[in-house]
Design a protein around this motif. Structure first.
Motif, PDB file in Angstrom:
ATOM      1  N   UNK B 175       0.826  -1.194   0.000  1.00 27.69           N
ATOM      2  CA  UNK B 175       0.000   0.000   0.000  1.00 27.69           C
ATOM      3  C   UNK B 175       0.866   1.252   0.000  1.00 27.69           C
ATOM      4  N   UNK B 176       1.849   1.204   0.852  1.00 24.12           N
ATOM      5  CA  UNK B 176       2.720   2.362   1.008  1.00 24.12           C
ATOM      6  C   UNK B 176       3.613   2.537  -0.224  1.00 24.12           C
ATOM      7  N   UNK B 177       4.006   1.448  -0.779  1.00 26.92           N
ATOM      8  CA  UNK B 177       4.807   1.529  -2.010  1.00 26.92           C
ATOM      9  C   UNK B 177       3.966   2.127  -3.141  1.00 26.92           C
ATOM     10  N   UNK B 178       2.723   1.700  -3.189  1.00 27.24           N
ATOM     11  CA  UNK B 178       1.830   2.260  -4.205  1.00 27.24           C
ATOM     12  C   UNK B 178       1.648   3.766  -4.047  1.00 27.24           C
ATOM     13  N   UNK B 179       1.828   4.209  -2.840  1.00 23.45           N
ATOM     14  CA  UNK B 179       1.737   5.648  -2.622  1.00 23.45           C
ATOM     15  C   UNK B 179       3.021   6.363  -3.035  1.00 23.45           C
ATOM     16  N   UNK B 180       3.956   5.580  -3.577  1.00 14.91           N
ATOM     17  CA  UNK B 180       5.138   6.206  -4.150  1.00 14.91           C
ATOM     18  C   UNK B 180       6.395   6.153  -3.306  1.00 14.91           C
ATOM     19  N   UNK B 181       6.343   5.468  -2.196  1.00 15.19           N
ATOM     20  CA  UNK B 181       7.513   5.465  -1.318  1.00 15.19           C
ATOM     21  C   UNK B 181       8.580   4.484  -1.784  1.00 15.19           C
ATOM     22  N   UNK B 182       9.793   4.948  -1.682  1.00 23.70           N
ATOM     23  CA  UNK B 182      10.925   4.108  -2.090  1.00 23.70           C
ATOM     24  C   UNK B 182      11.666   3.529  -0.888  1.00 23.70           C
ATOM     25  N   UNK B 183      11.511   4.183   0.225  1.00 21.13           N
ATOM     26  CA  UNK B 183      12.232   3.714   1.408  1.00 21.13           C
ATOM     27  C   UNK B 183      11.253   3.573   2.562  1.00 21.13           C
ATOM     28  N   UNK B 184      10.769   2.362   2.732  1.00 17.07           N
ATOM     29  CA  UNK B 184       9.849   2.180   3.838  1.00 17.07           C
ATOM     30  C   UNK B 184      10.470   1.327   4.939  1.00 17.07           C
ATOM     31  N   UNK B 185      10.398   1.864   6.120  1.00 18.77           N
ATOM     32  CA  UNK B 185      11.012   1.207   7.274  1.00 18.77           C
ATOM     33  C   UNK B 185      10.061   0.174   7.875  1.00 18.77           C
ATOM     34  N   UNK B 186      10.652  -0.817   8.508  1.00 19.51           N
ATOM     35  CA  UNK B 186       9.842  -1.795   9.238  1.00 19.51           C
ATOM     36  C   UNK B 186      10.270  -1.759  10.698  1.00 19.51           C
ATOM     37  N   UNK B 187       9.341  -1.439  11.566  1.00 19.59           N
ATOM     38  CA  UNK B 187       9.737  -1.516  12.974  1.00 19.59           C
ATOM     39  C   UNK B 187       8.935  -2.584  13.694  1.00 19.59           C
ATOM     40  N   UNK B 188       9.686  -3.451  14.342  1.00 23.34           N
ATOM     41  CA  UNK B 188       9.096  -4.607  15.039  1.00 23.34           C
ATOM     42  C   UNK B 188       9.762  -4.740  16.397  1.00 23.34           C
ATOM     43  N   UNK B 189       9.469  -5.838  17.050  1.00 26.33           N
ATOM     44  CA  UNK B 189      10.199  -6.192  18.258  1.00 26.33           C
ATOM     45  C   UNK B 189      11.474  -6.921  17.851  1.00 26.33           C
ATOM     46  N   UNK B 190      12.125  -7.549  18.788  1.00 27.07           N
ATOM     47  CA  UNK B 190      13.389  -8.226  18.553  1.00 27.07           C
ATOM     48  C   UNK B 190      13.328  -9.211  17.378  1.00 27.07           C
ATOM     49  N   UNK B 191      14.313  -9.155  16.516  1.00 29.86           N
ATOM     50  CA  UNK B 191      14.319 -10.017  15.345  1.00 29.86           C
ATOM     51  C   UNK B 191      14.503 -11.500  15.672  1.00 29.86           C
ATOM     52  N   UNK B 192      14.874 -11.802  16.908  1.00 28.90           N
ATOM     53  CA  UNK B 192      15.018 -13.217  17.263  1.00 28.90           C
ATOM     54  C   UNK B 192      13.652 -13.862  17.455  1.00 28.90           C
ATOM     55  N   UNK B 193      12.653 -13.045  17.656  1.00 29.07           N
ATOM     56  CA  UNK B 193      11.321 -13.609  17.867  1.00 29.07           C
ATOM     57  C   UNK B 193      10.744 -14.138  16.564  1.00 29.07           C
ATOM     58  N   UNK B 198       9.997 -14.687  11.215  1.00 33.67           N
ATOM     59  CA  UNK B 198       9.329 -15.610  10.295  1.00 33.67           C
ATOM     60  C   UNK B 198       8.040 -15.063   9.707  1.00 33.67           C
ATOM     61  N   UNK B 199       7.559 -13.953  10.248  1.00 35.40           N
ATOM     62  CA  UNK B 199       6.283 -13.449   9.752  1.00 35.40           C
ATOM     63  C   UNK B 199       6.386 -12.025   9.244  1.00 35.40           C
ATOM     64  N   UNK B 200       6.586 -11.094  10.165  1.00 37.09           N
ATOM     65  CA  UNK B 200       6.572  -9.704   9.728  1.00 37.09           C
ATOM     66  C   UNK B 200       7.675  -9.417   8.713  1.00 37.09           C
ATOM     67  N   UNK B 201       8.866  -9.903   9.005  1.00 33.64           N
ATOM     68  CA  UNK B 201       9.965  -9.640   8.091  1.00 33.64           C
ATOM     69  C   UNK B 201       9.711 -10.285   6.734  1.00 33.64           C
ATOM     70  N   UNK B 202       9.219 -11.481   6.766  1.00 29.86           N
ATOM     71  CA  UNK B 202       8.944 -12.195   5.514  1.00 29.86           C
ATOM     72  C   UNK B 202       7.894 -11.450   4.696  1.00 29.86           C
ATOM     73  N   UNK B 203       6.872 -10.982   5.379  1.00 28.81           N
ATOM     74  CA  UNK B 203       5.839 -10.218   4.679  1.00 28.81           C
ATOM     75  C   UNK B 203       6.405  -8.933   4.092  1.00 28.81           C
ATOM     76  N   UNK B 204       7.233  -8.323   4.860  1.00 33.87           N
ATOM     77  CA  UNK B 204       7.860  -7.075   4.420  1.00 33.87           C
ATOM     78  C   UNK B 204       8.696  -7.306   3.167  1.00 33.87           C
ATOM     79  N   UNK B 205       9.532  -8.316   3.242  1.00 35.07           N
ATOM     80  CA  UNK B 205      10.416  -8.604   2.106  1.00 35.07           C
ATOM     81  C   UNK B 205       9.614  -9.010   0.879  1.00 35.07           C
ATOM     82  N   UNK B 206       8.589  -9.753   1.101  1.00 30.80           N
ATOM     83  CA  UNK B 206       7.840 -10.204  -0.060  1.00 30.80           C
ATOM     84  C   UNK B 206       7.070  -9.044  -0.678  1.00 30.80           C
ATOM     85  N   UNK B 207       6.661  -8.100   0.149  1.00 31.18           N
ATOM     86  CA  UNK B 207       6.012  -6.902  -0.390  1.00 31.18           C
ATOM     87  C   UNK B 207       6.987  -6.067  -1.216  1.00 31.18           C
ATOM     88  N   UNK B 208       8.201  -5.958  -0.702  1.00 27.87           N
ATOM     89  CA  UNK B 208       9.252  -5.250  -1.429  1.00 27.87           C
ATOM     90  C   UNK B 208       9.505  -5.913  -2.779  1.00 27.87           C
TER      91      UNK B 208
END
Lengths: 335, 335
Positions: B175-193, B198-208
DNA sequence: CGTCAAATTGCAAACGCTTACAACATTAAT
DNA sequence: ATTAATGTTGTAAGCGTTTGCAATTTGACG
């Protein structure tokens, strides 16, 4: 589902070759046990993975190390912050917390209390804006001690912890009057509730009086405790030409503020707002809400501490505790 | 403290002139009782004000009609809304709720579960961002069924109810990319979780990827779940020239938004934000937060319903329930 | 009336632990 | 060595229900 063959006290007793009583003694930290046998029992407990059955213990000892908490709604930030205070000191004293949401419905409050009683809780903490007559009777019929947290019984007969609501809203009113306002609205819950009629209203009137302003009944408003209610109410408030409001609930205050915002009015320039609960909501918006500062966590914590004393039959000198409040000047108020 | 001489089942039995068993039968709604004696027993119960002792009942029947809820913090809106869903259906099925706050500390989580087990709860609902290895072991060692609400175990072995986190954040990113953004940040809790890696990051990468954007690790941020943490983090985020952020928590999102606001940046014009929990916080601010819409109440409610089935040894066809999420377009996003 | 199955009831053993009270062991004092 | 104290441990009676099983009652039927 694997049936864990949980070890009983009998198992560890027979394993060590002592009686139930001895095992019970070491489990309960009774000192009258020789060090060497204590050690043996402890080892056996470890090996068998024995965990005392709290239900059996409760039946035998008539203590459940469980307290009940009756509250309107966990989802309400004000109450959940109280609940956190309660829970923390409950754990500190090794009590568990049985939680019930009642939505302030006296019927459900009554049921909740009776239910907790039949579960043999050692004590109860009650929260709610009003103490219904029926609920009061139920409380009296229960043999576990009950303490009120952030809640008032008109007769001041029950143990409770609160802030001085009349002083707090008086200060709020005066602050706003000092900022030059001639028409300040008071929004609370139902006027039949003691906390509104005997406290907030009284504080409001006395603040008016101290500054030579007349009391105008049309500036009194009553609302549910939610954002939408505040938003709806705002139109009526604005229609009275009020230029400031003292509000009982942060979500309601936010509703009012956003109505003003959406109408193109500026808060605090066109309209000042002072809210009362100082929850996270008050901090997180722009402008942030000026608020009466309530030590919510402490109200819960102190109430729970008091309950532990009551459950323990200790004397408590002050049954109606009043905690100090503060005043958090933020952005919905000029100065 | 008046000692209520509470009537026991024995009292009512002898009063009516029947055996304990008969009274027990009518109390428990067992049908094998003649209508006439049932009536007499009921009358006696009424007169004596008899209330069954739940502790004794628990010991004899090995069912406590109590469930345990282990959660990070009642004060966290996301979890408290889940808890409300849990509590409502728990009451519907006549279960009481034993509540424990853990602050996501695995040690306290473990203690809480063991404690609940020794209190003989009939089931447990667990909430938390990560399932520690030790906690997992403890869960396995308990013989009450456990279901996860809004929480994920990496191995997907435990019953749980969630939304599809990877789909949800993927949509948000797109959605945000469609709005024209080239650099979208992802903020989550600790990446070890697991839920982050396995979820948020994967979704983020796949959206990218779906939109031909490269993954830039410097756009990944981790924060505690509170307002102040978000505010602090915002500066770093802004420094990366990110122009949008997908955020895991509403309070954090608010912190970021207010930082931007305080820096004179406009949200959404200069910076877009999509948050994930859709709590009251998201609605109450100006601008309101665009958010992934989670059926929080339902997650709790469904989890609890599932638990009732498990406790009742009914078959549950789907042990890993995924509830549909929505997308709530509000003010922190252009369109 | 006698029979037999079905419907009602009562009996008594758990459930797992606490806790007087009694019994026994140990130690110190005489 | 004796005695009194003191320290340790065991015995057994609850705590208030549920529940499998046996006993009794009831009712329909031949």
């Amino acid at each position: 589902m694997q049936k864990k063959q949980t070890a009983t006290i009998y198992d560890v007793a027979s394993r060590v070759g002592v009686s139930l009583a001895t095992v019970s003694r070491v489990v309960n930290g009774n000192s009258n046990v020789r060090e060497s046998t204590k050690r043996k029992v402890l080892d056996a407990i470890e090996e068998l993975g024995y965990h005392p059955n709290a239900v059996a213990r409760g039946l035998a000892s008539k203590k459940t190390t469980t307290i009940g908490v009756v509250m309107p709604d966990v989802t309400d930030m004000y109450y959940s912050e109280l609940a956190r205070g309660i829970d923390d000191v409950a754990n500190m004293y090794h009590y568990d917390v049985l939680l019930t949401n009642t939505d302030e419905d006296p019927v459900r409050e009554t049921m909740a209390i009776n239910n907790l009683a039949s579960k043999q809780v050692d004590g109860i903490i009650f929260m709610g804006n009003e103490l219904d007559r029926e609920v009061l009777k139920t409380i009296a019929s229960v043999d576990a001690p009950v303490v009120l947290a952030g809640s008032i019984d008109a007769e001041k007969v029950l143990p409770s912890v609160n802030i001085d609501y009349v002083a707090a809203v008086k200060e709020a009113v005066e602050m706003v009057i000092n900022n030059g306002h001639k028409r300040v609205a008071l929004v609370t819950g139902p006027m039949e509730y003691a906390i509104n009629k005997q406290h907030r209203l009284v504080g409001y009137q006395s603040g008016l009086e101290a500054n030579g302003q007349d009391f105008d009944e049309t500036l009194l408003f009553s609302s549910h405790q939610d954002y939408a209610a505040g938003y709806q109410l705002a139109e009526k408030i604005y229609a009275t030409n009020a230029t400031a409001a003292i509000v009982h609930d942060d979500e309601v205050a936010l509703g009012i503020m956003n109505y003003m915002f959406d109408q193109g009015k500026s808060v605090p320039d066109d309209f000042e707002i002072i809210t009362s609960n100082d929850t996270k909501f008050a901090i997180v918006t722009r402008p942030a809400l000026t608020s009466i500062g309530q030590p919510k966590y402490d109200i819960g914590a102190v109430a729970m501490r008091m309950l532990t004393k009551l459950m323990n039959n200790e004397v408590v000198d002050n049954m109606q505790v009043t905690l100090p409040h503060t005043f958090e000047k933020r952005g919905t108020t000029i100065k």
